[in-house]
Write a protein that holds these residues in place. Structure first.
Motif, mmCIF file in Angstrom:
data_model
loop_
_atom_site.group_PDB
_atom_site.id
_atom_site.type_symbol
_atom_site.label_atom_id
_atom_site.label_comp_id
_atom_site.label_asym_id
_atom_site.label_seq_id
_atom_site.Cartn_x
_atom_site.Cartn_y
_atom_site.Cartn_z
ATOM 1 N N ALA A 75 31.055 32.606 32.132
ATOM 2 C CA ALA A 75 31.611 31.410 32.874
ATOM 3 C C ALA A 75 33.040 31.716 33.530
ATOM 4 O O ALA A 75 33.425 31.548 34.490
ATOM 5 C CB ALA A 75 31.694 30.080 32.169
ATOM 6 N N LEU A 76 33.695 32.600 32.649
ATOM 7 C CA LEU A 76 34.883 33.000 33.075
ATOM 8 C C LEU A 76 34.753 34.272 34.270
ATOM 9 O O LEU A 76 35.653 34.090 35.269
ATOM 10 C CB LEU A 76 35.605 33.836 32.146
ATOM 11 C CG LEU A 76 37.071 34.591 32.462
ATOM 12 C CD1 LEU A 76 38.141 33.657 32.767
ATOM 13 C CD2 LEU A 76 37.440 35.460 31.325
ATOM 14 N N THR A 77 33.907 34.895 34.459
ATOM 15 C CA THR A 77 33.725 35.935 35.521
ATOM 16 C C THR A 77 33.453 35.174 36.860
ATOM 17 O O THR A 77 33.900 35.186 37.803
ATOM 18 C CB THR A 77 32.618 36.677 35.096
ATOM 19 O OG1 THR A 77 32.580 37.692 33.966
ATOM 20 C CG2 THR A 77 32.176 37.576 36.509
ATOM 21 N N ALA A 78 32.631 34.047 36.706
ATOM 22 C CA ALA A 78 32.049 33.332 37.763
ATOM 23 C C ALA A 78 33.395 32.523 38.458
ATOM 24 O O ALA A 78 33.481 32.308 39.469
ATOM 25 C CB ALA A 78 30.909 32.549 37.519
ATOM 26 N N TRP A 79 33.866 31.865 37.444
ATOM 27 C CA TRP A 79 35.144 31.153 37.756
ATOM 28 C C TRP A 79 36.239 31.940 38.730
ATOM 29 O O TRP A 79 36.853 31.451 39.524
ATOM 30 C CB TRP A 79 35.740 30.487 36.504
ATOM 31 C CG TRP A 79 37.038 29.471 36.613
ATOM 32 C CD1 TRP A 79 36.854 28.380 37.037
ATOM 33 C CD2 TRP A 79 38.259 29.985 36.723
ATOM 34 N NE1 TRP A 79 38.259 28.021 37.221
ATOM 35 C CE2 TRP A 79 39.142 28.977 37.086
ATOM 36 C CE3 TRP A 79 39.065 31.259 36.403
ATOM 37 C CZ2 TRP A 79 40.580 28.875 36.903
ATOM 38 C CZ3 TRP A 79 40.448 31.322 36.333
ATOM 39 C CH2 TRP A 79 41.231 29.983 36.806
ATOM 40 N N LEU A 80 36.474 33.335 38.229
ATOM 41 C CA LEU A 80 37.247 34.050 38.965
ATOM 42 C C LEU A 80 36.878 34.282 40.143
ATOM 43 O O LEU A 80 37.681 34.361 41.097
ATOM 44 C CB LEU A 80 37.483 35.449 38.217
ATOM 45 C CG LEU A 80 38.037 35.434 36.725
ATOM 46 C CD1 LEU A 80 38.165 36.694 36.127
ATOM 47 C CD2 LEU A 80 39.507 34.941 36.946
ATOM 48 N N ASN A 88 33.166 39.294 43.363
ATOM 49 C CA ASN A 88 32.396 39.165 41.963
ATOM 50 C C ASN A 88 32.204 40.418 41.298
ATOM 51 O O ASN A 88 32.295 40.284 39.896
ATOM 52 C CB ASN A 88 30.892 38.736 42.549
ATOM 53 C CG ASN A 88 30.306 39.492 43.934
ATOM 54 O OD1 ASN A 88 30.618 40.625 44.130
ATOM 55 N ND2 ASN A 88 29.398 38.849 44.489
ATOM 56 N N LEU A 89 32.076 41.563 42.025
ATOM 57 C CA LEU A 89 32.122 42.867 41.192
ATOM 58 C C LEU A 89 33.534 43.103 40.426
ATOM 59 O O LEU A 89 33.183 43.466 39.388
ATOM 60 C CB LEU A 89 31.743 44.011 42.086
ATOM 61 C CG LEU A 89 31.727 45.312 41.586
ATOM 62 C CD1 LEU A 89 30.289 45.244 40.374
ATOM 63 C CD2 LEU A 89 31.470 46.407 42.374
ATOM 64 N N ALA A 188 26.952 32.267 33.700
ATOM 65 C CA ALA A 188 27.155 32.019 32.233
ATOM 66 C C ALA A 188 25.865 31.907 31.445
ATOM 67 O O ALA A 188 26.008 32.454 30.257
ATOM 68 C CB ALA A 188 27.733 30.636 32.136
ATOM 69 N N LEU A 189 24.696 31.294 32.054
ATOM 70 C CA LEU A 189 23.637 31.591 31.234
ATOM 71 C C LEU A 189 23.321 33.084 31.127
ATOM 72 O O LEU A 189 22.494 33.326 30.156
ATOM 73 C CB LEU A 189 22.607 30.795 32.201
ATOM 74 C CG LEU A 189 21.153 30.639 31.542
ATOM 75 C CD1 LEU A 189 20.897 30.167 30.268
ATOM 76 C CD2 LEU A 189 20.168 29.836 32.519
#
Length: 299
Positions: A75-80, A88-89, A188-189
């Motif tokens: 979730a943190l990665t996608a939120w960033l 994204n990378l 996140a999933l």
């Protein structure tokens, strides 16, 4: 020849990395989100589960917390990416780097041993089966449950919206789909599944190490690409199943290559074998297409 222990050990490892392949499939194939977080969320799941088990937690509850930790990392990665507009990378690389320090903080040291502690595999000591048979059976049950739930989710309204987000986000937004929320949920999933794999791997091997996630993304990609090259992906269920088959076959090929004396490969050649397998998996579909075109032309 591969011994029975090595064979079933490869099956066990393949099933575990099948969960990783499920996560990589969601990020790379469903959302078209290149996610390197898995190299950090895999040891994160292991670190959380091992630390809590050593503290006396129920192993199943500790495993659930490992899933939650992986979910939070994804979730943190996608939120960033979604909220802060970081590529994204790059967002996944930032999270992966941060998780190295976080994992050290969680364990308090580079590794945690589970020797003598109760794990989800402990009750199997009472089974009338050798460990190298009973462990894959338990992991198979977990993977089967995850597979069924994942297929049901991907065929639900939310899952279809997530798939639409990955195919064409602009069109999805035009149809009222909250693509940002679904991207966060999907990544996140994906990492929650990777965290589950890390937790099970740590309990299976009896240890959690901060460096155990190195190359996890490569294994996941090898499973996804290899499975797609072998099986049909006409339906979402077949596609997900192909990822699992790819992971199991990948580990079997690795075991065969390392145990075949006439090949002359050793443990340090693992990355070389992986690179060769991934290359073959990528090239195989194109070779099939060219071969079929030649056959049609000959007719």
């Amino acid at each position: 020849m591969v011994s029975a222990i090595a064979f079933f050990g490869a099956i066990e490892s393949g099933l575990l990395f099948g969960l990783v392949a499920f996560g990589v499939f969601i990020a790379f194939r469903i959302l078209d989100f290149p996610d390197l977080t898995v190299d950090g969320s895999f040891p994160l799941g292991a670190a959380v589960a091992a630390t809590l088990i050593v503290l006396g937690w129920n192993p199943w509850l500790a495993t659930a917390m490992a899933i939650a930790a992986g979910f939070a990392a994804g979730a943190l990665t996608a939120w960033l990416n979604v909220r802060l507009q970081i590529m994204n990378l790059l967002a996944s690389i930032l999270t992966m780097i941060a998780l190295y320090s976080i994992n050290l903080r969680i364990m308090g040291k580079p590794n945690v041993a589970l020797l003598g502690d109760e794990t989800i595999f402990t009750p199997m000591d009472n089974w009338d089966l050798p460990y190298y048979l009973s462990a894959p059976l338990l992991i198979s049950a977990v993977v089967l449950v995850v597979f069924v739930l994942l297929v049901r989710f991907m065929t639900s309204e939310t899952g279809l919206a997530m798939r639409a987000t990955g195919v064409n986000s602009k069109m999805a937004r035009a149809n009222g789909i909250h693509t940002g929320r679904l991207t966060i949920l999907g990544v996140a999933l994906a990492n929650g599944l990777v965290g589950l794999a890390g937790a099970l791997f740590a309990q299976s091997q009896g240890t959690a190490d901060v460096t155990m996630g190195v190359g996890t993304i490569v294994v996941g990609l090898a499973a996804v690409i290899g499975g797609e090259a072998i099986l049909s992906t006409r339906t979402i269920a077949r596609w997900i199943f192909a990822c699992l088959i790819g992971a199991v076959l990948y580990r079997l090929v690795i075991a065969l290559a390392l145990n075949a004396d006439w090949i002359g490969l050793k443990a340090q050649d693992l990355n070389l074998i992986t690179a060769v397998l991934v290359t073959l998996a990528i090239v195989a579909p194109k070779m099939k297409q060219n071969l079929s075109k030649r056959r049609r032309g000959a007719q």
